[in-house]
Scaffold this active site. Structure first.
Site, PDB file in Angstrom:
ATOM      1  N   HIS A   1      -9.116  14.360   1.932  1.00  0.00           N
ATOM      2  CA  HIS A   1      -8.519  15.486   1.212  1.00  0.00           C
ATOM      3  C   HIS A   1      -8.904  16.777   1.932  1.00  0.00           C
ATOM      4  CE1 HIS A   1      -7.935  13.207  -2.718  1.00  0.00           C
ATOM      5  NE2 HIS A   1      -8.857  12.448  -2.149  1.00  0.00           N
TER       6      HIS A   1
ATOM      7  N   HIS B   1      -8.317   8.000   3.299  1.00  0.00           N
ATOM      8  CA  HIS B   1      -7.672   9.319   3.310  1.00  0.00           C
ATOM      9  C   HIS B   1      -8.728  10.407   3.170  1.00  0.00           C
ATOM     10  CE1 HIS B   1      -7.743   7.797  -0.845  1.00  0.00           C
ATOM     11  NE2 HIS B   1      -7.987   9.049  -1.204  1.00  0.00           N
TER      12      HIS B   1
ATOM     13  N   CYS C   1       0.835  -1.205   0.000  1.00  0.00           N
ATOM     14  CA  CYS C   1       0.000   0.000   0.000  1.00  0.00           C
ATOM     15  C   CYS C   1       0.873   1.260   0.000  1.00  0.00           C
ATOM     16  CB  CYS C   1      -0.905  -0.030   1.231  1.00  0.00           C
ATOM     17  SG  CYS C   1      -1.776   1.508   1.511  1.00  0.00           S
TER      18      CYS C   1
ATOM     19  N   ASP D   1      -0.719  16.541  -1.436  1.00  0.00           N
ATOM     20  CA  ASP D   1      -1.111  15.677  -2.550  1.00  0.00           C
ATOM     21  C   ASP D   1      -0.142  15.897  -3.714  1.00  0.00           C
ATOM     22  OD1 ASP D   1      -4.049  14.195  -3.371  1.00  0.00           O
ATOM     23  OD2 ASP D   1      -2.682  14.730  -5.005  1.00  0.00           O
TER      24      ASP D   1
HETATM   25  P1  5GP Z   1      -8.585   9.400  -4.237  1.00  0.00           P
HETATM   26  O1  5GP Z   1      -8.925   9.629  -5.687  1.00  0.00           O
HETATM   27  O2  5GP Z   1      -8.266   7.944  -3.947  1.00  0.00           O
HETATM   28  O3  5GP Z   1      -9.564   9.979  -3.278  1.00  0.00           O
HETATM   29  O4  5GP Z   1      -7.268  10.247  -4.005  1.00  0.00           O
HETATM   30  C1  5GP Z   1      -5.981   9.729  -4.051  1.00  0.00           C
HETATM   31  C2  5GP Z   1      -5.061  10.926  -4.039  1.00  0.00           C
HETATM   32  O5  5GP Z   1      -3.752  10.488  -3.746  1.00  0.00           O
HETATM   33  C3  5GP Z   1      -4.984  11.661  -5.378  1.00  0.00           C
HETATM   34  O6  5GP Z   1      -5.377  13.019  -5.204  1.00  0.00           O
HETATM   35  C4  5GP Z   1      -3.511  11.525  -5.789  1.00  0.00           C
HETATM   36  O7  5GP Z   1      -3.017  12.687  -6.412  1.00  0.00           O
HETATM   37  C5  5GP Z   1      -2.827  11.233  -4.472  1.00  0.00           C
HETATM   38  N1  5GP Z   1      -1.644  10.398  -4.580  1.00  0.00           N
HETATM   39  C6  5GP Z   1      -1.542   9.198  -5.214  1.00  0.00           C
HETATM   40  N2  5GP Z   1      -0.311   8.684  -5.071  1.00  0.00           N
HETATM   41  C7  5GP Z   1       0.384   9.583  -4.309  1.00  0.00           C
HETATM   42  C8  5GP Z   1       1.723   9.602  -3.808  1.00  0.00           C
HETATM   43  O8  5GP Z   1       2.528   8.697  -4.020  1.00  0.00           O
HETATM   44  N3  5GP Z   1       2.080  10.688  -3.076  1.00  0.00           N
HETATM   45  C9  5GP Z   1       1.218  11.715  -2.810  1.00  0.00           C
HETATM   46  N4  5GP Z   1       1.677  12.735  -2.078  1.00  0.00           N
HETATM   47  N5  5GP Z   1      -0.052  11.721  -3.250  1.00  0.00           N
HETATM   48  C10 5GP Z   1      -0.464  10.671  -3.999  1.00  0.00           C
HETATM   49 ZN    ZN Z   2      -2.266   1.263   3.699  1.00  0.00          ZN
END
Ligand code: 5GP
Ligand code: ZN
Length: 113
Positions: A101, A99, A4, A30
């Site tokens: 945001h 998570h 993960c 992000d």
């Molecule tokens: P979701 O779409 O699952 O709610 O949001 C996942 C978020 O994680 C996205 O906004 C994406 O830009 C961010 N993200 C994905 N991989 C990484 C990473 O390796 N590092 C950081 N800092 N953000 C990530």
């Molecule tokens: Zn995890």
């Protein structure tokens, strides 16, 4: 969870720009920001999403208390901000580690999010 990416960010295996950390929670910028300020707040312990949180688990209040602290620390508490939690496929959850945001730093629309 060995595979993960957010577990790896939480334990430092993958680098991130951390803005806040305590015993249970870590917050970092992000990678693909959707606003001038876009911070992700995660529990250090792995949960796929809110569907894994049980009744007497205090993790959600810990996350929201961290959000309170981060808003004041980063100085966007007065102007306001939005918290978004995507859960599952229809919401577009792409990382299966719970998570939240935090979106801030501009006037946000009155749309669905
Ligand atoms: P979701 O779409 O699952 O709610 O949001 C996942 C978020 O994680 C996205 O906004 C994406 O830009 C961010 N993200 C994905 N991989 C990484 C990473 O390796 N590092 C950081 N800092 N953000 C990530
Ligand atoms: Zn995890």
């Amino acid at each position: 969870m060995s595979d993960c990416i957010f577990c790896k960010i939480a334990n430092g295996e993958i680098p991130s720009t951390k803005v806040y950390e305590n015993e249970d929670v870590v917050a970092f910028k992000d990678l693909n920001p959707q606003a001038p300020i876009h911070i992700l707040v995660i529990p250090k312990k792995h949960y796929n999403n809110v569907l894994d949180v049980e009744e007497n688990d205090s993790i959600i209040s810990k996350i929201y208390y961290a959000i309170n602290k981060i808003a004041k620390q980063e100085g966007f508490d007065k102007e306001g901000f939005r918290v978004i939690n995507n859960c599952g496929e229809n919401a577009g959850q792409t990382v299966m580690h719970m998570h939240f945001h935090i979106i801030a730093g501009k006037k946000l629309g009155e749309g669905i999010v």
